[in-house]
Design a protein around this motif. Sequence first.
Motif, PDB file in Angstrom:
ATOM      1  N   ARG A   1     -38.708 -32.155  16.057  1.00 20.81           N
ATOM      2  CA  ARG A   1     -37.344 -32.157  16.587  1.00 20.81           C
ATOM      3  C   ARG A   1     -36.397 -31.611  15.512  1.00 20.81           C
ATOM      4  NH1 ARG A   1     -40.020 -33.317  20.291  1.00 20.81           N
ATOM      5  NH2 ARG A   1     -39.661 -34.814  21.976  1.00 20.81           N
ATOM      6  N   ALA A   2     -35.270 -31.060  15.961  1.00 18.52           N
ATOM      7  CA  ALA A   2     -34.242 -30.614  15.013  1.00 18.52           C
ATOM      8  C   ALA A   2     -32.886 -30.992  15.588  1.00 18.52           C
ATOM      9  CB  ALA A   2     -34.325 -29.107  14.814  1.00 18.52           C
ATOM     10  N   TYR A   3     -32.039 -31.538  14.745  1.00 17.25           N
ATOM     11  CA  TYR A   3     -30.722 -31.982  15.205  1.00 17.25           C
ATOM     12  C   TYR A   3     -29.646 -31.448  14.272  1.00 17.25           C
ATOM     13  CZ  TYR A   3     -33.748 -35.469  17.473  1.00 17.25           C
ATOM     14  OH  TYR A   3     -34.740 -36.098  18.187  1.00 17.25           O
ATOM     15  N   LYS A   4     -28.577 -30.971  14.891  1.00 12.37           N
ATOM     16  CA  LYS A   4     -27.460 -30.434  14.101  1.00 12.37           C
ATOM     17  C   LYS A   4     -26.211 -31.247  14.409  1.00 12.37           C
ATOM     18  CE  LYS A   4     -24.752 -26.203  13.439  1.00 12.37           C
ATOM     19  NZ  LYS A   4     -24.914 -24.799  13.077  1.00 12.37           N
ATOM     20  N   ILE A   5     -25.568 -31.733  13.359  1.00 13.15           N
ATOM     21  CA  ILE A   5     -24.308 -32.462  13.518  1.00 13.15           C
ATOM     22  C   ILE A   5     -23.209 -31.610  12.901  1.00 13.15           C
ATOM     23  CG2 ILE A   5     -23.036 -34.568  12.944  1.00 13.15           C
ATOM     24  CD1 ILE A   5     -25.445 -35.117  14.730  1.00 13.15           C
ATOM     25  N   SER A   6     -22.261 -31.191  13.736  1.00 10.05           N
ATOM     26  CA  SER A   6     -21.144 -30.397  13.212  1.00 10.05           C
ATOM     27  C   SER A   6     -19.895 -30.762  13.998  1.00 10.05           C
ATOM     28  CB  SER A   6     -21.437 -28.895  13.336  1.00 10.05           C
ATOM     29  OG  SER A   6     -21.689 -28.554  14.682  1.00 10.05           O
TER      30      SER A   6
ATOM     31  N   ASP B   1     -32.138 -26.114  21.008  1.00  9.67           N
ATOM     32  CA  ASP B   1     -30.711 -26.415  20.836  1.00  9.67           C
ATOM     33  C   ASP B   1     -30.202 -25.927  19.484  1.00  9.67           C
ATOM     34  OD1 ASP B   1     -31.345 -27.824  23.164  1.00  9.67           O
ATOM     35  OD2 ASP B   1     -29.749 -29.271  22.782  1.00  9.67           O
ATOM     36  N   LEU B   2     -31.031 -26.103  18.461  1.00  2.73           N
ATOM     37  CA  LEU B   2     -30.577 -25.672  17.136  1.00  2.73           C
ATOM     38  C   LEU B   2     -30.452 -24.150  17.096  1.00  2.73           C
ATOM     39  CD1 LEU B   2     -29.647 -26.489  14.409  1.00  2.73           C
ATOM     40  CD2 LEU B   2     -31.991 -26.663  13.638  1.00  2.73           C
ATOM     41  N   TRP B   3     -31.388 -23.452  17.722  1.00  8.20           N
ATOM     42  CA  TRP B   3     -31.311 -21.982  17.805  1.00  8.20           C
ATOM     43  C   TRP B   3     -29.968 -21.559  18.410  1.00  8.20           C
ATOM     44  CZ3 TRP B   3     -34.084 -19.179  22.383  1.00  8.20           C
ATOM     45  CH2 TRP B   3     -33.796 -17.821  22.353  1.00  8.20           C
TER      46      TRP B   3
END
Length: 488
Positions: free
Chosen positions: A367-372, A282-284
Amino acid sequence: MNHRAIRFFHRGEIVEVADAPPTRTLLEWLREDRRCTGTKEGCAEGDCGACTVVVGELGADGALALEPVNACIRFLPTLDGKAVFTVEDLKQGDALHPVQQAMVDCHGSQCGFCTPGFVMSLWAGYERHRSAGTRPTRQQLADDLSGNLCRCTGYRPILDAGERMFELPAQPLDPAPIVAALRSMQSDPPLQLARGFHAPRTLAGLAALREARPDARLLAGATDLGLWVTKQLRELGELIYLGEVAELRRIECVDGALQIGAGASLESAWKALVGQWPALRDLWLRFASPPIRNAGTMGGNVANGSPIGDSAPVLIALDAQILLRRGEWLRSMALADFYVDYMKNRLERGEFVQGLRVPLNPAAQVRAYKISKRFDSDISAVCAGLAIELDGGLLSSARFAFGGMAATVRRASAAEAAVVGRPWNEASARAAAAALAQDFEPLSDMRASAGYRLRVAGNLLQRLWLETRADDPLPERALSVWSREANA
Ligand SMILES: Cc1cc2nc3c(=O)[nH]c(=O)nc-3n(C[C@@H](O)[C@@H](O)[C@H](O)COP(=O)(O)OP(=O)(O)OC[C@H]3O[C@@H](n4cnc5c(N)ncnc54)[C@H](O)[C@@H]3O)c2cc1C
Ligand code: FES
Ligand code: FES
């Protein structure tokens, strides 16, 4: 020194450009010199996609590889030896290309300002799928178009056109004359411009040049530096371009680690990371847009020292080492130790980032999570890279790295200490979230308030627990647009 003209393939011929300033953009050249005004300028900072063109290069297999990029932040000398395709290339005689015809059929254009950019992004996908014998899903089309904004038509008709273009009589690109032109330019000597632009082709050549010219600026994908020119009107001075050094683009698994050359594109580097850790997908796909990921490099993303870059939190969670080179001397350090302050790192004079070494640790859950604010193609307010290892129900290791929480991307040592050696349960996740207040005093800015950042970072630790708990972990399809599609 042997100076020569910049040479690249455009509209059926090899063009030569002499005396252009090294930071003249491809968009300026197309519109003002070449008078190909189909390509538009919207934002001049890589955001809107109105300037999208396609660049062709010979891949390692000798075949033509096509990638959409943003012409507004692409410096002309970096096109040397390549092919450039613009919307003017598509129509044959009076007949529109299927991509264009599909846009007409599906009412995919109103004011038309964004249309050439959409058409070129669609065309790159058209060629890719046509040669692979595949068709994109609706979600893949949306991903391909995540770097193109339309303010009056809306996206549904454009996505319809993306499906429709495959139903029309095929009009494939004939690669033969382009491949022949690209091959003929391979014997050109490395490009050097009198106005201060060097494009070495070997790692040793780059290292020697960098050591000899420590005040020159390194230029990689220009997805940061391009904006210094187009938005801040800065002079960049003498440039050393990294994009011609094939060794720097290499990605390989060596001695139990994924080694990523600093010049590897963000797209290829993230693809390789996702190949090892699928949960990073998802981050990619939310990292910038395809044109930016094709141009920007992993080395540039970690070297710029931005506290809101998306690669560093993930690489730090993965315990990556950064490889730094000066002349013949190579040293390495934990990426976590590389950043010293806001936009400051431990690079020394004459040194450059050669690559990254990411240990392949099968025990780690990552895991990697992006909040924008915007889902696609937006800069993170908070980005988390989180890795844990469990031993008999206890957490034997935790690496929690956050971007957007401090002046540099860094680990949350208090939050890590709150969980290591403890059972991995809801209470531990809450303790880690509470400890974040000791780790960070985030800023309030246009992306998020300090309070929001702290709260959301804690929530991401909770989410990590929900996804990795032994009993009834949340299925990935409940959390990801892409997994939902794969399971539809
Ligand atoms: C529209 C848009 C969207 C974006 N979205 C995101 C996003 O979602 N997430 C994110 O993290 N970033 C995002 N970015 C920023 C991201 O594209 C850049 O940080 C990029 O990774 C920089 O790499 P580059 O190759 O383009 O570097 P350049 O712009 O060429 O250089 C950047 C800096 O790094 C230095 N440098 C480059 N390579 C090296 C090296 N090997 N050794 C030492 N120094 C080096 C240069 O001298 C320069 O100071 C976005 C940018 C744009 C324009
Ligand atoms: S003009 Fe907006 S991305 Fe280039
Ligand atoms: S058609 Fe007007 S902005 Fe897209």
